[in-house]
Design a protein around this motif. Sequence first.
Motif: not given
Length: 238
Positions: A9, A42, A75, A101, A103, A133, A170, A196
């Motif tokens: 990641h 991303h 991702e 993921s 977001h 995550h 987060r 990440d």
Amino acid sequence: MTAYVMDLHTHTLASGHAYSTLQENIGAARERGLQILGLSEHGPAMAGGPDPMYFRNYQVIPRQYGDLKLYCGVEANITDYEGHLDLDAFTLERMDYCIASMHTLIVPPGSVRENTRASVHAMENPYVKILGHPDDSRYPLDYEELVRAAAELQVALEVNNSSLHPLSVRQGAHENLRLLLRNCMRYGVSVILGTDSHFSSAVGDFTQADRLLRELDFPRELIINTDPDRIKEVVNHR
Ligand SMILES: [Zn+2]
Ligand SMILES: [Zn+2]
């Protein structure tokens, strides 16, 4: 620290809000002694994220750098509570792996039911082998249901080192990951650590994640990153 040989990641300049090049990430991974580096930009729905064409051109990138092997993935963004992604199968099958993921810029946080359904449906996508995550109190999850689904669908749940950083956007990651990891121990489900990283110095640095795993006495055999052969569990079979 336990030897963690892979980091799948990581982001580069192409993600729009990361600050290192792929070459810089590769250099950092080699310095840390990683055996496997994964590029996971991303997905295109993210502001500033690359076009689908970026992901379809990965064949131009060399994959071996001394002892380091490079895998090229994404991702992807979960775009709704049905677990749809922002890339289609045509593009996903052309790369090595896919993390999915949620977001806040893409899908607004829902109820526990909605977030859990979105995550489980995304994991049902045959290209998704890692859930990114699942640790954020803004997206509350039913961890027992999630862990049982991960076991059945053979998807790895991520322990995200950045989420555990004090400056992370987060929320509640420590408490949420404790719950997730206890369920993983109960059901014998493996996790994967990811940094990440949005800057090369973070590549392969699992300090926070390692501390939490030690605190819980989490079994080493349930951590995919400890064995380079286990990369097979999270990449596309072709
Ligand atoms: Zn993310
Ligand atoms: Zn990320």
